[in-house]
Design a protein around this motif. Structure first.
Motif, PDB file in Angstrom:
ATOM      1  N   VAL A  70      59.745 -44.963  11.459  1.00 37.67           N
ATOM      2  CA  VAL A  70      59.561 -43.631  12.052  1.00 37.67           C
ATOM      3  C   VAL A  70      60.509 -42.661  11.345  1.00 37.67           C
ATOM      4  N   VAL A  71      59.998 -42.044  10.296  1.00 34.54           N
ATOM      5  CA  VAL A  71      60.819 -41.095   9.537  1.00 34.54           C
ATOM      6  C   VAL A  71      60.205 -39.697   9.689  1.00 34.54           C
ATOM      7  N   PRO A  72      60.927 -38.778  10.327  1.00 32.47           N
ATOM      8  CA  PRO A  72      60.365 -37.436  10.505  1.00 32.47           C
ATOM      9  C   PRO A  72      60.319 -36.678   9.181  1.00 32.47           C
ATOM     10  N   VAL A  73      59.181 -36.084   8.886  1.00 30.56           N
ATOM     11  CA  VAL A  73      59.041 -35.283   7.668  1.00 30.56           C
ATOM     12  C   VAL A  73      58.382 -33.951   8.029  1.00 30.56           C
TER      13      VAL A  73
ATOM     14  N   MET B   1      39.237 -43.277  26.045  1.00 29.65           N
ATOM     15  CA  MET B   1      40.498 -42.875  25.407  1.00 29.65           C
ATOM     16  C   MET B   1      40.773 -41.410  25.722  1.00 29.65           C
ATOM     17  N   ALA B   2      40.622 -41.036  26.954  1.00 32.71           N
ATOM     18  CA  ALA B   2      40.705 -39.617  27.305  1.00 32.71           C
ATOM     19  C   ALA B   2      42.120 -39.079  27.172  1.00 32.71           C
ATOM     20  N   ALA B   3      43.081 -39.860  27.630  1.00 27.27           N
ATOM     21  CA  ALA B   3      44.450 -39.343  27.642  1.00 27.27           C
ATOM     22  C   ALA B   3      45.252 -39.872  26.462  1.00 27.27           C
ATOM     23  N   SER B   4      44.585 -39.941  25.300  1.00 23.93           N
ATOM     24  CA  SER B   4      45.259 -40.535  24.157  1.00 23.93           C
ATOM     25  C   SER B   4      46.110 -39.531  23.385  1.00 23.93           C
ATOM     26  N   ILE B   5      46.093 -38.279  23.773  1.00 22.80           N
ATOM     27  CA  ILE B   5      46.904 -37.275  23.084  1.00 22.80           C
ATOM     28  C   ILE B   5      47.661 -36.423  24.106  1.00 22.80           C
ATOM     29  N   ARG B   6      48.928 -36.245  23.850  1.00 16.69           N
ATOM     30  CA  ARG B   6      49.697 -35.264  24.619  1.00 16.69           C
ATOM     31  C   ARG B   6      49.939 -34.069  23.721  1.00 16.69           C
ATOM     32  N   ILE B   7      49.595 -32.886  24.200  1.00 17.40           N
ATOM     33  CA  ILE B   7      49.684 -31.693  23.356  1.00 17.40           C
ATOM     34  C   ILE B   7      50.503 -30.614  24.069  1.00 17.40           C
ATOM     35  N   ARG B   8      51.354 -29.990  23.305  1.00 17.55           N
ATOM     36  CA  ARG B   8      52.037 -28.787  23.793  1.00 17.55           C
ATOM     37  C   ARG B   8      51.742 -27.664  22.819  1.00 17.55           C
ATOM     38  N   SER B  12      54.787 -17.755  20.525  1.00 15.11           N
ATOM     39  CA  SER B  12      56.012 -16.988  20.395  1.00 15.11           C
ATOM     40  C   SER B  12      55.868 -16.022  19.225  1.00 15.11           C
ATOM     41  N   ASP B  13      55.995 -14.727  19.479  1.00 17.41           N
ATOM     42  CA  ASP B  13      55.856 -13.690  18.440  1.00 17.41           C
ATOM     43  C   ASP B  13      54.549 -13.816  17.672  1.00 17.41           C
ATOM     44  N   GLY B  14      53.471 -14.101  18.378  1.00 16.72           N
ATOM     45  CA  GLY B  14      52.160 -14.145  17.735  1.00 16.72           C
ATOM     46  C   GLY B  14      51.827 -15.456  17.046  1.00 16.72           C
ATOM     47  N   ILE B  15      52.796 -16.360  17.002  1.00 14.44           N
ATOM     48  CA  ILE B  15      52.564 -17.643  16.343  1.00 14.44           C
ATOM     49  C   ILE B  15      52.483 -18.736  17.411  1.00 14.44           C
ATOM     50  N   THR B  16      51.417 -19.521  17.348  1.00 14.77           N
ATOM     51  CA  THR B  16      51.279 -20.656  18.262  1.00 14.77           C
ATOM     52  C   THR B  16      51.792 -21.902  17.566  1.00 14.77           C
ATOM     53  N   GLU B  17      52.742 -22.564  18.199  1.00 17.85           N
ATOM     54  CA  GLU B  17      53.246 -23.823  17.660  1.00 17.85           C
ATOM     55  C   GLU B  17      52.644 -24.969  18.457  1.00 17.85           C
ATOM     56  N   VAL B  18      51.988 -25.876  17.748  1.00 14.20           N
ATOM     57  CA  VAL B  18      51.335 -27.010  18.405  1.00 14.20           C
ATOM     58  C   VAL B  18      52.112 -28.278  18.079  1.00 14.20           C
ATOM     59  N   LYS B  19      52.383 -29.053  19.111  1.00 15.61           N
ATOM     60  CA  LYS B  19      52.995 -30.358  18.922  1.00 15.61           C
ATOM     61  C   LYS B  19      52.113 -31.372  19.627  1.00 15.61           C
ATOM     62  N   ALA B  20      51.588 -32.308  18.857  1.00 12.76           N
ATOM     63  CA  ALA B  20      50.668 -33.288  19.437  1.00 12.76           C
ATOM     64  C   ALA B  20      51.204 -34.694  19.203  1.00 12.76           C
ATOM     65  N   LEU B  21      51.144 -35.491  20.253  1.00 11.40           N
ATOM     66  CA  LEU B  21      51.587 -36.874  20.186  1.00 11.40           C
ATOM     67  C   LEU B  21      50.396 -37.741  20.579  1.00 11.40           C
ATOM     68  N   ALA B  63      47.502 -45.204   6.488  1.00 11.10           N
ATOM     69  CA  ALA B  63      48.173 -46.073   7.455  1.00 11.10           C
ATOM     70  C   ALA B  63      49.684 -45.860   7.493  1.00 11.10           C
ATOM     71  N   ALA B  64      50.209 -45.031   6.596  1.00 13.35           N
ATOM     72  CA  ALA B  64      51.659 -44.815   6.544  1.00 13.35           C
ATOM     73  C   ALA B  64      52.156 -43.829   7.598  1.00 13.35           C
ATOM     74  N   VAL B  65      51.251 -43.201   8.310  1.00 15.89           N
ATOM     75  CA  VAL B  65      51.708 -42.348   9.412  1.00 15.89           C
ATOM     76  C   VAL B  65      52.180 -43.281  10.532  1.00 15.89           C
ATOM     77  N   SER B  66      53.303 -42.947  11.150  1.00 17.23           N
ATOM     78  CA  SER B  66      53.940 -43.839  12.120  1.00 17.23           C
ATOM     79  C   SER B  66      53.067 -44.110  13.344  1.00 17.23           C
ATOM     80  N   GLN B  67      53.394 -45.229  13.989  1.00 19.25           N
ATOM     81  CA  GLN B  67      52.762 -45.586  15.264  1.00 19.25           C
ATOM     82  C   GLN B  67      52.958 -44.445  16.257  1.00 19.25           C
ATOM     83  N   ASN B  68      51.994 -44.247  17.139  1.00 19.44           N
ATOM     84  CA  ASN B  68      52.009 -43.138  18.096  1.00 19.44           C
ATOM     85  C   ASN B  68      52.336 -41.832  17.384  1.00 19.44           C
ATOM     86  N   PRO B  69      51.389 -41.409  16.524  1.00 20.17           N
ATOM     87  CA  PRO B  69      51.693 -40.339  15.573  1.00 20.17           C
ATOM     88  C   PRO B  69      51.984 -38.984  16.218  1.00 20.17           C
ATOM     89  N   PHE B  70      52.832 -38.267  15.510  1.00 21.26           N
ATOM     90  CA  PHE B  70      53.197 -36.906  15.893  1.00 21.26           C
ATOM     91  C   PHE B  70      52.670 -35.955  14.826  1.00 21.26           C
TER      92      PHE B  70
END
Lengths: 148, 103
Positions: A70-73, B1-8, B12-21, B63-70
């Motif tokens: 888990v390496v943040p990039v 798989m309905a609840a497979s993503i948590r999103i925020r 702020s100042d016209g820019i939407t920041e999305v964080k998805a897990l 496949a190199a993206v980590s488990q439970n991807p962000f």
């Protein structure tokens, strides 16, 4: 003045191009099996195309990763007209980790977490105006990310 | 798989920041289990995000993206209350999605 008019025309044409380009590039954005399947960084780079190093890509990666799983990039491109961004991890079994299309109105910024098998340079590759640019930073890995 | 993503999604100042897990094993196909059998590859290959009809992010993953991807990204032109939908598709044809209102 003729030269002013040219300048305006150029700007108008460029503006039009910028408006149309992102949509076209989004439709053109397909998974490159050749790039994802490459087993060496050079192969992944070659599949993407010729690129040059750039100081206008800001790569946020840790100097040391205790857990390579888990390496943040994160990468930000300050190159105007950025339409695609890629993360390539030099020493991974398949170095290309992810490819992102940046549609118009989306910032040239992506953030994720990747597995890094061993101490390796992590590259961000950016496509802007049909050209490719690259920046890299080394991350030292204490515990590999792909072991069993 | 309905609840497979948590999103925020935060404006702020016209820019939407999305964080998805996303919840996903992201198996590389290179690991072995305790009996020495290779664990088959199982990873997300494609993630996209939309606001209404507008695609704000499209990506292909290995496949190199980590488990439970962000995944984090930012875009302009949306307003508070708009819904951001994130969808993923994996190499086994499974899919997941989640929606969050921009706050």
């Amino acid at each position: 003045m003729n030269s002013k008019r040219r300048g305006f025309l150029k700007m108008a044409v460029a503006g039009l191009g910028l408006a149309i380009l992102p949509l076209r590039l989004l439709a053109d954005f397909v998974r490159s099996e050749k790039a994802f399947g490459a087993t060496a960084a050079e192969g992944a780079f070659a599949a993407l195309g010729p690129m040059q190093d750039s100081a206008d890509i800001i790569l946020e990666t840790p100097d040391i990763a205790e857990n390579g799983a888990v390496v943040p990039v994160a990468a930000t491109s300050n190159i105007p007209g950025t339409t695609r961004m890629y993360f390539v991890i030099e020493k991974n079994p398949n170095p290309l980790a992810a490819a992102f299309a940046i549609p118009e109105g989306t910032e040239a910024f992506v953030q994720t977490r990747v597995k890094v098998a061993q101490t390796s340079t992590i590259y961000a590759v950016v496509e802007a105006g049909g050209k490719l640019y690259r920046a890299g930073r080394e991350t030292k890995v204490t515990l590999g990310g792909c072991g069993g | 798989m309905a609840a497979s993503i948590r999103i925020r999604a935060k404006l702020s100042d016209g820019i939407t920041e999305v964080k998805a897990l996303m919840r996903h094993p992201m198996e590389t196909g290179q690991r072995k289990d305790s009996s020495g059998q290779t664990i088959p590859a199982h990873y997300i290959t494609e993630v996209s995000a939309t606001v209404g009809e507008r695609v704000v992010m499209r990506s292909f993953w290995g496949a190199a993206v980590s488990q439970n991807p962000f995944l984090g990204f930012r875009f302009s032109g949306a307003k508070a209350g708009d819904a951001v939908e994130v969808k993923w598709l994996d190499n086994k044809g499974e899919s997941g999605s989640g929606t969050a209102k921009i706050a």
